[in-house]
Enzyme design. Structure first.
Site, PDB file in Angstrom:
ATOM      1  N   SER A   1      26.121   6.369   8.604  1.00  0.00           N
ATOM      2  CA  SER A   1      26.394   6.259  10.032  1.00  0.00           C
ATOM      3  C   SER A   1      27.637   5.388  10.233  1.00  0.00           C
ATOM      4  CB  SER A   1      25.190   5.639  10.739  1.00  0.00           C
ATOM      5  OG  SER A   1      25.422   5.540  12.122  1.00  0.00           O
TER       6      SER A   1
ATOM      7  N   GLU B   1      30.532   0.398  12.044  1.00  0.00           N
ATOM      8  CA  GLU B   1      29.475  -0.178  11.212  1.00  0.00           C
ATOM      9  C   GLU B   1      29.976  -0.366   9.783  1.00  0.00           C
ATOM     10  OE1 GLU B   1      25.222   1.579   9.930  1.00  0.00           O
ATOM     11  OE2 GLU B   1      25.419   1.136  12.054  1.00  0.00           O
TER      12      GLU B   1
ATOM     13  N   ARG C   1      21.634  -4.537  12.668  1.00  0.00           N
ATOM     14  CA  ARG C   1      22.739  -4.286  11.755  1.00  0.00           C
ATOM     15  C   ARG C   1      23.564  -5.529  11.440  1.00  0.00           C
ATOM     16  NH1 ARG C   1      19.589  -1.153  11.358  1.00  0.00           N
ATOM     17  NH2 ARG C   1      19.686   1.111  11.522  1.00  0.00           N
TER      18      ARG C   1
END
Length: 308
Positions: free
Chosen positions: A229, A299, A178
């Site tokens: 997410s 995130e 990520r």
């Protein structure tokens, strides 16, 4: 609109008369959370050339643009953003060069995966259901169901902080879970990515995409606005499992809720504000840390002042 943005608007209008400009544009129209106040000035260039010209002019005037793709990983303040936003939706061309797929940064991943399918190219099936653009996918090394951008990416072309065009091989892009070298360089505008894909059977590729789409519908709250997410996966854990273990599934702040379908998603159940989402995320992080000792990391990126 402040004086700096007025000056920039006048300069852009004079130099690029065909460039689409919007004043006080509600960011709720440009994020998948469907929240956020107005951006003082937004440009929506038609192509890569117009985008580069707009960026260089802004830099000459001392304005650093904020680059926006699909807004699928972004939470914008209810107060909005008093700067310059450049939206990349016009950068959406796809072509094959010397056996490699090249696509511009503003193309949605679903369209890119469908384009690959149309050429019987395999390797991007995982990306079909990710609600972002190619540029955002490169920045965060997006992935799902065992696939990640690092598996297919071979090179990235971008505008650096001076407006210069640079191309880096994927090996120099710092692709990890990520994140990438671009994660820490919001002043770089990704223009294009090159990918190495394999040749496959179109029916098999389509079947895999349909299977992943079915699994997403079953497990994810796609019927509600969200940023996907919300938290990164903590080392040795799964964020959704920790949140559920702490009894937070269904927890609500205003119009924001921890999804009852998948606790890794914070959703807008209707009428949520940025503050609702931000405060709910903070509450989830605090409860998980208190009960499990694990610190969750967001995130989702933020833009503008976050308020309690």
């Amino acid at each position: 609109m402040n004086a700096t943005m007025e000056t920039l608007k006048a300069a852009l209008t004079a130099a690029l008369p065909e460039l689409e400009l919007r004043q006080e544009e509600p960011m709720s129209r440009h994020t998948t959370f469907r929240v956020g106040g107005p951006a003082a000035l937004m440009a929506i260039p038609r192509d890569r050339k117009e985008a580069a010209a707009a960026v260089r002019l802004a830099l000459e005037l001392g304005v650093r643009p904020f680059y926006l793709g699909n807004g699928s990983n972004l939470l914008v303040s209810d107060k909005g953003y008093d700067g310059f936003v450049l939206k990349t939706s016009g950068l959406d061309q796809v072509r094959v060069v010397k056996g490699r797929l090249r696509a511009e940064s503003g193309i949605p991943l679903a369209r890119l995966a469908n384009a690959a399918l149309g050429m019987s190219l395999t390797g991007l099936e995982f990306a079909h259901g990710i609600p972002g653009t190619l540029g955002g996918a490169v920045v965060m090394n997006a992935g799902a169901y065992g696939g990640e951008m690092v598996q297919v990416l071979t090179a990235v072309t971008f505008l650096d902080e001076t407006g210069r065009v640079v191309t880096l091989p994927a090996a120099e892009c710092g692709l990890a879970y990520r994140r990438s070298i671009f994660s820490g360089r919001p002043d770089w505008l990704i223009l294009e990515a090159e990918m190495a894909l394999g040749h496959g059977d179109a029916a098999d590729i389509r079947a895999k995409m349909e299977d992943l789409a079915r699994r997403r519908r079953e497990k994810q709250p796609l019927e509600y606005p969200s940023g996907g997410s919300t938290f990164k996966r903590p080392e040795g854990h799964f964020a959704a499992a920790l949140i559920e273990e702490c009894g937070l599934k269904g927890l609500t702040v205003g119009g924001a809720q921890v999804s009852e379908k998948h606790s890794g998603f914070l959703i807008n159940t209707g009428g949520a504000t940025c503050a609702d989402v931000w405060n709910l995320a903070g509450l989830v992080k605090a409860r998980v840390l208190e009960q499990t000792g694990v610190e969750l990391e967001m995130e989702i990126r933020t833009l503008g002042p976050m308020e309690e």
